[in-house]
Design a protein around this motif. Structure first.
Motif, PDB file in Angstrom:
ATOM      1  N   LEU A 185     -21.873 -13.194 -19.374  1.00  0.00           N
ATOM      2  CA  LEU A 185     -23.511 -13.148 -19.291  1.00  0.00           C
ATOM      3  C   LEU A 185     -23.765 -13.334 -17.701  1.00  0.00           C
ATOM      4  CD1 LEU A 185     -24.518 -15.346 -22.248  1.00  0.00           C
ATOM      5  CD2 LEU A 185     -24.804 -13.071 -21.641  1.00  0.00           C
ATOM      6  N   ARG A 186     -22.959 -14.250 -16.975  1.00  0.00           N
ATOM      7  CA  ARG A 186     -23.271 -14.539 -15.363  1.00  0.00           C
ATOM      8  C   ARG A 186     -22.833 -12.951 -14.684  1.00  0.00           C
ATOM      9  NH1 ARG A 186     -19.199 -17.073 -14.681  1.00  0.00           N
ATOM     10  NH2 ARG A 186     -20.180 -19.173 -14.958  1.00  0.00           N
ATOM     11  N   THR A 187     -21.987 -12.165 -15.158  1.00  0.00           N
ATOM     12  CA  THR A 187     -21.774 -10.990 -14.509  1.00  0.00           C
ATOM     13  C   THR A 187     -23.332 -10.040 -14.834  1.00  0.00           C
ATOM     14  OG1 THR A 187     -19.427 -11.300 -14.540  1.00  0.00           O
ATOM     15  CG2 THR A 187     -20.562  -8.722 -14.521  1.00  0.00           C
ATOM     16  N   ARG A 188     -23.704  -9.800 -15.944  1.00  0.00           N
ATOM     17  CA  ARG A 188     -24.561  -9.205 -16.479  1.00  0.00           C
ATOM     18  C   ARG A 188     -25.822  -9.556 -15.913  1.00  0.00           C
ATOM     19  NH1 ARG A 188     -24.159  -4.548 -19.426  1.00  0.00           N
ATOM     20  NH2 ARG A 188     -22.151  -4.489 -20.956  1.00  0.00           N
ATOM     21  N   ILE A 189     -26.257 -10.907 -15.725  1.00  0.00           N
ATOM     22  CA  ILE A 189     -27.181 -11.327 -14.930  1.00  0.00           C
ATOM     23  C   ILE A 189     -27.391 -11.025 -13.477  1.00  0.00           C
ATOM     24  CG2 ILE A 189     -28.459 -13.415 -13.970  1.00  0.00           C
ATOM     25  CD1 ILE A 189     -27.626 -14.715 -16.721  1.00  0.00           C
ATOM     26  N   ALA A 190     -26.099 -11.073 -12.613  1.00  0.00           N
ATOM     27  CA  ALA A 190     -25.858 -10.563 -11.235  1.00  0.00           C
ATOM     28  C   ALA A 190     -26.040  -9.126 -11.187  1.00  0.00           C
ATOM     29  CB  ALA A 190     -24.556 -10.842 -11.103  1.00  0.00           C
ATOM     30  N   GLU A 191     -25.776  -8.558 -12.139  1.00  0.00           N
ATOM     31  CA  GLU A 191     -26.068  -6.985 -12.049  1.00  0.00           C
ATOM     32  C   GLU A 191     -27.278  -6.492 -12.319  1.00  0.00           C
ATOM     33  OE1 GLU A 191     -23.408  -5.706 -15.120  1.00  0.00           O
ATOM     34  OE2 GLU A 191     -21.702  -5.577 -13.837  1.00  0.00           O
ATOM     35  N   GLY A 192     -28.264  -7.481 -12.704  1.00  0.00           N
ATOM     36  CA  GLY A 192     -29.656  -7.122 -13.012  1.00  0.00           C
ATOM     37  C   GLY A 192     -29.916  -6.763 -14.040  1.00  0.00           C
ATOM     38  N   PHE A 193     -28.790  -6.614 -15.082  1.00  0.00           N
ATOM     39  CA  PHE A 193     -28.794  -6.147 -16.624  1.00  0.00           C
ATOM     40  C   PHE A 193     -29.895  -6.810 -17.349  1.00  0.00           C
ATOM     41  CE2 PHE A 193     -27.438  -5.820 -21.117  1.00  0.00           C
ATOM     42  CZ  PHE A 193     -27.531  -4.782 -21.117  1.00  0.00           C
ATOM     43  N   PHE A 194     -30.001  -8.194 -17.029  1.00  0.00           N
ATOM     44  CA  PHE A 194     -31.079  -9.075 -17.765  1.00  0.00           C
ATOM     45  C   PHE A 194     -32.018  -9.722 -16.474  1.00  0.00           C
ATOM     46  CE2 PHE A 194     -27.639 -10.143 -20.773  1.00  0.00           C
ATOM     47  CZ  PHE A 194     -28.193  -9.513 -21.753  1.00  0.00           C
ATOM     48  N   PRO A 195     -32.984  -8.996 -16.034  1.00  0.00           N
ATOM     49  CA  PRO A 195     -33.836  -9.556 -14.735  1.00  0.00           C
ATOM     50  C   PRO A 195     -34.284 -10.723 -15.100  1.00  0.00           C
ATOM     51  CG  PRO A 195     -34.464  -7.196 -15.774  1.00  0.00           C
ATOM     52  CD  PRO A 195     -33.442  -7.850 -16.909  1.00  0.00           C
ATOM     53  N   PRO A 196     -34.807 -11.354 -13.838  1.00  0.00           N
ATOM     54  CA  PRO A 196     -35.279 -12.533 -13.721  1.00  0.00           C
ATOM     55  C   PRO A 196     -36.688 -12.522 -14.880  1.00  0.00           C
ATOM     56  CG  PRO A 196     -34.516 -12.181 -11.863  1.00  0.00           C
ATOM     57  CD  PRO A 196     -34.415 -10.952 -12.602  1.00  0.00           C
ATOM     58  N   GLY A 197     -36.619 -13.976 -15.696  1.00  0.00           N
ATOM     59  CA  GLY A 197     -37.750 -13.717 -16.487  1.00  0.00           C
ATOM     60  C   GLY A 197     -37.292 -13.208 -17.815  1.00  0.00           C
TER      61      GLY A 197
ATOM     62  N   ALA B 187     -24.452   5.149   2.646  1.00  0.00           N
ATOM     63  CA  ALA B 187     -24.357   6.521   2.693  1.00  0.00           C
ATOM     64  C   ALA B 187     -24.338   7.153   1.562  1.00  0.00           C
ATOM     65  CB  ALA B 187     -22.798   6.928   3.282  1.00  0.00           C
ATOM     66  N   ASP B 188     -24.353   6.552   0.552  1.00  0.00           N
ATOM     67  CA  ASP B 188     -24.700   7.012  -0.924  1.00  0.00           C
ATOM     68  C   ASP B 188     -26.353   6.856  -1.268  1.00  0.00           C
ATOM     69  OD1 ASP B 188     -22.350   8.051  -1.239  1.00  0.00           O
ATOM     70  OD2 ASP B 188     -21.521   6.260  -2.377  1.00  0.00           O
ATOM     71  N   GLY B 189     -26.926   5.969  -0.508  1.00  0.00           N
ATOM     72  CA  GLY B 189     -28.272   5.650  -0.798  1.00  0.00           C
ATOM     73  C   GLY B 189     -28.423   4.434  -1.851  1.00  0.00           C
ATOM     74  N   ASP B 190     -27.259   3.919  -2.222  1.00  0.00           N
ATOM     75  CA  ASP B 190     -27.374   2.668  -3.359  1.00  0.00           C
ATOM     76  C   ASP B 190     -27.610   1.585  -2.598  1.00  0.00           C
ATOM     77  OD1 ASP B 190     -26.721   1.152  -5.362  1.00  0.00           O
ATOM     78  OD2 ASP B 190     -24.833   2.031  -6.107  1.00  0.00           O
ATOM     79  N   TRP B 191     -28.612   1.101  -2.643  1.00  0.00           N
ATOM     80  CA  TRP B 191     -29.043  -0.230  -1.631  1.00  0.00           C
ATOM     81  C   TRP B 191     -28.785  -1.292  -2.383  1.00  0.00           C
ATOM     82  CZ3 TRP B 191     -29.153   0.440   3.227  1.00  0.00           C
ATOM     83  CH2 TRP B 191     -29.398   1.860   3.552  1.00  0.00           C
ATOM     84  N   LYS B 192     -28.685  -1.318  -3.719  1.00  0.00           N
ATOM     85  CA  LYS B 192     -28.527  -2.483  -4.783  1.00  0.00           C
ATOM     86  C   LYS B 192     -27.119  -2.851  -4.465  1.00  0.00           C
ATOM     87  CE  LYS B 192     -28.287  -3.779  -9.701  1.00  0.00           C
ATOM     88  NZ  LYS B 192     -28.302  -3.519 -10.883  1.00  0.00           N
TER      89      LYS B 192
ATOM     90  N   ARG C  16     -19.971 -20.076  -4.936  1.00  0.00           N
ATOM     91  CA  ARG C  16     -20.187 -18.950  -6.148  1.00  0.00           C
ATOM     92  C   ARG C  16     -21.500 -19.238  -6.766  1.00  0.00           C
ATOM     93  NH1 ARG C  16     -17.098 -19.160 -11.902  1.00  0.00           N
ATOM     94  NH2 ARG C  16     -18.494 -20.667 -12.202  1.00  0.00           N
ATOM     95  N   SER C  17     -21.966 -20.381  -7.083  1.00  0.00           N
ATOM     96  CA  SER C  17     -23.313 -20.603  -7.623  1.00  0.00           C
ATOM     97  C   SER C  17     -24.301 -20.439  -6.805  1.00  0.00           C
ATOM     98  CB  SER C  17     -23.458 -22.334  -8.124  1.00  0.00           C
ATOM     99  OG  SER C  17     -22.147 -22.594  -9.007  1.00  0.00           O
ATOM    100  N   ILE C  18     -24.220 -20.630  -5.604  1.00  0.00           N
ATOM    101  CA  ILE C  18     -25.167 -20.249  -4.528  1.00  0.00           C
ATOM    102  C   ILE C  18     -25.364 -18.632  -4.577  1.00  0.00           C
ATOM    103  CG2 ILE C  18     -25.891 -20.328  -2.052  1.00  0.00           C
ATOM    104  CD1 ILE C  18     -26.297 -22.953  -3.569  1.00  0.00           C
ATOM    105  N   PHE C  19     -24.393 -17.993  -4.350  1.00  0.00           N
ATOM    106  CA  PHE C  19     -24.291 -16.633  -4.288  1.00  0.00           C
ATOM    107  C   PHE C  19     -24.984 -15.987  -5.604  1.00  0.00           C
ATOM    108  CE2 PHE C  19     -20.903 -16.897  -0.779  1.00  0.00           C
ATOM    109  CZ  PHE C  19     -21.881 -16.605   0.102  1.00  0.00           C
ATOM    110  N   ALA C  20     -24.632 -16.632  -6.747  1.00  0.00           N
ATOM    111  CA  ALA C  20     -25.008 -16.129  -7.837  1.00  0.00           C
ATOM    112  C   ALA C  20     -26.706 -16.300  -7.942  1.00  0.00           C
ATOM    113  CB  ALA C  20     -24.536 -16.874  -9.185  1.00  0.00           C
ATOM    114  N   GLU C  21     -27.270 -17.279  -7.570  1.00  0.00           N
ATOM    115  CA  GLU C  21     -28.692 -17.603  -7.242  1.00  0.00           C
ATOM    116  C   GLU C  21     -29.218 -16.598  -6.464  1.00  0.00           C
ATOM    117  OE1 GLU C  21     -30.550 -21.583  -7.570  1.00  0.00           O
ATOM    118  OE2 GLU C  21     -28.559 -22.293  -6.996  1.00  0.00           O
ATOM    119  N   LEU C  22     -28.545 -16.204  -5.558  1.00  0.00           N
ATOM    120  CA  LEU C  22     -29.070 -15.385  -4.346  1.00  0.00           C
ATOM    121  C   LEU C  22     -29.358 -13.894  -5.088  1.00  0.00           C
ATOM    122  CD1 LEU C  22     -29.951 -14.834  -1.432  1.00  0.00           C
ATOM    123  CD2 LEU C  22     -27.422 -14.069  -0.917  1.00  0.00           C
TER     124      LEU C  22
END
Length: 235
Positions: free
Chosen positions: A28-40, A130-135, A162-168
């Motif tokens: 779930l942490r990975t999925r949240i980090a990827e934006g799969f489950f967005p904030p809210g 270079a690929d335009g992938d800003w995410k 690790r927790s700080i960067f996950a929040e970021l």
């Protein structure tokens, strides 16, 4: 939510035969980090538990771990949601980063330093640009700073950050113009890497302090425009 949760079935194999709350929280942490489950986003116990094939008790323990990491929030009688940061959260994240990252640079001994992983993160960001992938550029930036922290050689510091960067990462998902946020740091990461290669830790610390101050100003501006000061869910 049901469609998102259904695709978690692809991660079921990652849990192994001895599924634990820690492994579920990793997924779930990975999925949240990827934006799969967005904030809210509200996380459904039934949908996610069914997709991953875990018991409700295991899933609740995984949720509890992620609440402790400040990635999720439990709201009484409403459920569990992916956390939406406030401006104050963003400010505190950057204060913590400045304290830790600058101290890591200041505490480096004599060169040479193990900079290959940081160099790889710089190259990763430049390829994504270079690929335009800003995410992906934002992900590479986090990798760069994670490897900078790793120069301290401290497992405890790595764990804290690790927790700080996950929040970021939660903050990044609110940004409506990721190119404007991330593009300037491609050059600044390479400059910081070059300064460390030269063994000039005093200059590197100064560059990093300014870097993090500017990053805070940009993120705070985004938050005030997109979510307000109180962290209302992004629209």
């Amino acid at each position: 939510m049901a469609e998102q949760a259904a695709s978690l079935a692809d991660d079921r194999g990652l849990l192994g035969r001895t599924s634990t709350a820690e492994r579920v929280s990793d997924v779930l942490r990975t999925r949240i980090a990827e934006g799969f489950f967005p904030p809210g986003t509200r996380l459904s116990e039934e949908d996610i538990g069914g997709a991953l094939g875990v018991s409700r008790n295991t899933l609740r323990e995984a949720f509890r771990l992620l609440v402790h990491e400040r990635l999720l929030v439990h709201e009484l009688n409403r459920g569990v949601f992916v956390r939406v940061l406030t401006v104050e959260d963003v400010e505190d994240i950057h204060r913590t980063r400045a304290l830790v990252e600058c101290a890591v640079v200041r505490g480096l001994g004599a060169p040479p330093y193990a900079l290959d992983a940081m160099a790889a993160a710089v190259a990763e960001g430049e390829r994504a640009s270079a690929d335009g992938d800003w995410k992906a550029v934002g992900t590479a930036d986090i990798h760069f700073h994670r490897e900078l922290v790793a120069l301290a050689g401290s497992e405890r510091t790595d764990e804290v950050m690790r927790s700080i960067f996950a929040e970021l990462r939660l903050a990044f998902h609110v940004v409506d113009d990721p190119r404007r946020l991330h593009e300037p740091y491609l050059t600044r990461n390479r400059q910081l890497l070059h300064t460390l290669r030269e063994g000039n830790t005093a200059e590197a610390e100064q560059l990093l302090a300014v870097y993090l101050r500017d990053s805070l100003e940009r993120m705070a501006e985004v938050y005030r425009r997109r979510v307000g000061d109180d962290g209302a869910a992004p629209g």
